[in-house]
Design an enzyme around this catalytic site. Sequence first.
Site, PDB file in Angstrom:
ATOM      1  N   ALA A 282       1.093  -1.149  -0.274  1.00  0.00           N
ATOM      2  CA  ALA A 282       0.042  -0.182  -0.046  1.00  0.00           C
ATOM      3  C   ALA A 282       0.618   1.134  -0.022  1.00  0.00           C
ATOM      4  O   ALA A 282       1.875   1.120   0.874  1.00  0.00           O
ATOM      5  CB  ALA A 282      -1.203  -0.148   1.483  1.00  0.00           C
TER       6      ALA A 282
ATOM      7  N   THR B 158       2.137   5.235  -0.166  1.00  0.00           N
ATOM      8  CA  THR B 158       2.008   6.398   0.698  1.00  0.00           C
ATOM      9  C   THR B 158       1.949   7.447   0.293  1.00  0.00           C
ATOM     10  O   THR B 158       2.065   7.158  -1.609  1.00  0.00           O
ATOM     11  CB  THR B 158       3.267   6.617   1.459  1.00  0.00           C
TER      12      THR B 158
ATOM     13  N   ILE C 231       4.226  -1.394   3.493  1.00  0.00           N
ATOM     14  CA  ILE C 231       4.193   0.249   3.089  1.00  0.00           C
ATOM     15  C   ILE C 231       5.139   0.680   1.491  1.00  0.00           C
ATOM     16  O   ILE C 231       6.356   0.344   1.856  1.00  0.00           O
ATOM     17  CB  ILE C 231       4.356   0.733   4.038  1.00  0.00           C
ATOM     18  N   LYS C 232       4.300   1.014   0.620  1.00  0.00           N
ATOM     19  CA  LYS C 232       5.460   1.659   0.180  1.00  0.00           C
ATOM     20  C   LYS C 232       5.870   3.174  -0.359  1.00  0.00           C
ATOM     21  O   LYS C 232       5.163   4.180  -0.006  1.00  0.00           O
ATOM     22  CB  LYS C 232       5.054   1.499  -1.272  1.00  0.00           C
ATOM     23  N   VAL C 233       7.229   3.396  -0.115  1.00  0.00           N
ATOM     24  CA  VAL C 233       7.578   4.720  -0.099  1.00  0.00           C
ATOM     25  C   VAL C 233       8.829   4.804  -1.418  1.00  0.00           C
ATOM     26  O   VAL C 233       8.998   4.229  -2.359  1.00  0.00           O
ATOM     27  CB  VAL C 233       8.571   4.833   1.254  1.00  0.00           C
TER      28      VAL C 233
END
Length: 226
Positions: free
Chosen positions: A57, A59, A83-85
């Site tokens: 998912a 950001t 978490i994808k950054v």
Amino acid sequence: MKIYLDTANLGEIREAARWGILSGVTTNPSLMAQEEGADFEDTIRTICGLVDGPISAETVSEDADGMVAEGVEFAAWHPNVIIKVPATLQGLEAVSRLARRGIRCNVTLIFNTNQALMAALAGAFVVSPFIGRVDDMSYDGMELIREIAAVFDQNPEIRTQILAASIRHPRHVTESALAGAHIATCPFGVLKKCMKHPLTDLGMASFLADWRKREARMALAAATAG
């Protein structure tokens, strides 16, 4: 090499999940935007119920504080959420802070080996080189995978996995596996094409034709005997 599906379309995920090959799913803001009216949280929670593996998912904040806040929120939705950054300086800080909280991160939009190395050192769970977009720039996307793999192999303290992204066609999947990627995330259409070959279709048609001829002979023999 593991296979992920790169989509936010629940219908595609449900179908691919039935094939028994998926180890995870990646989403991004562009993919979510294609799903008219879909709620982000509901979509991610539903995907987590369909596929038992890492679900990315992403950001949308541009600063580390915002990325961390979003990451903490998203990670609370389900234990499988990662978490994808982006591969930026702010992204590195966010990855480092999230990793210290035990939250896994996928560092995306990687286009060179230094970005992958820095992300790994910051604590990334996976790094995502975009091989198709590298090819678009007249560079070799597979060489990027090979180079990252070589650097990681020479530094055994790095446990970060390489996720080949921006997959454009089935050959990219094969080449990613040969180049040392741990994961390839693929659009639904590419996954379907991976199992298509004209000789398979011809072989199936031939086998079925021979079977029908056999059935016809047996029916004729039975009728004659009667």
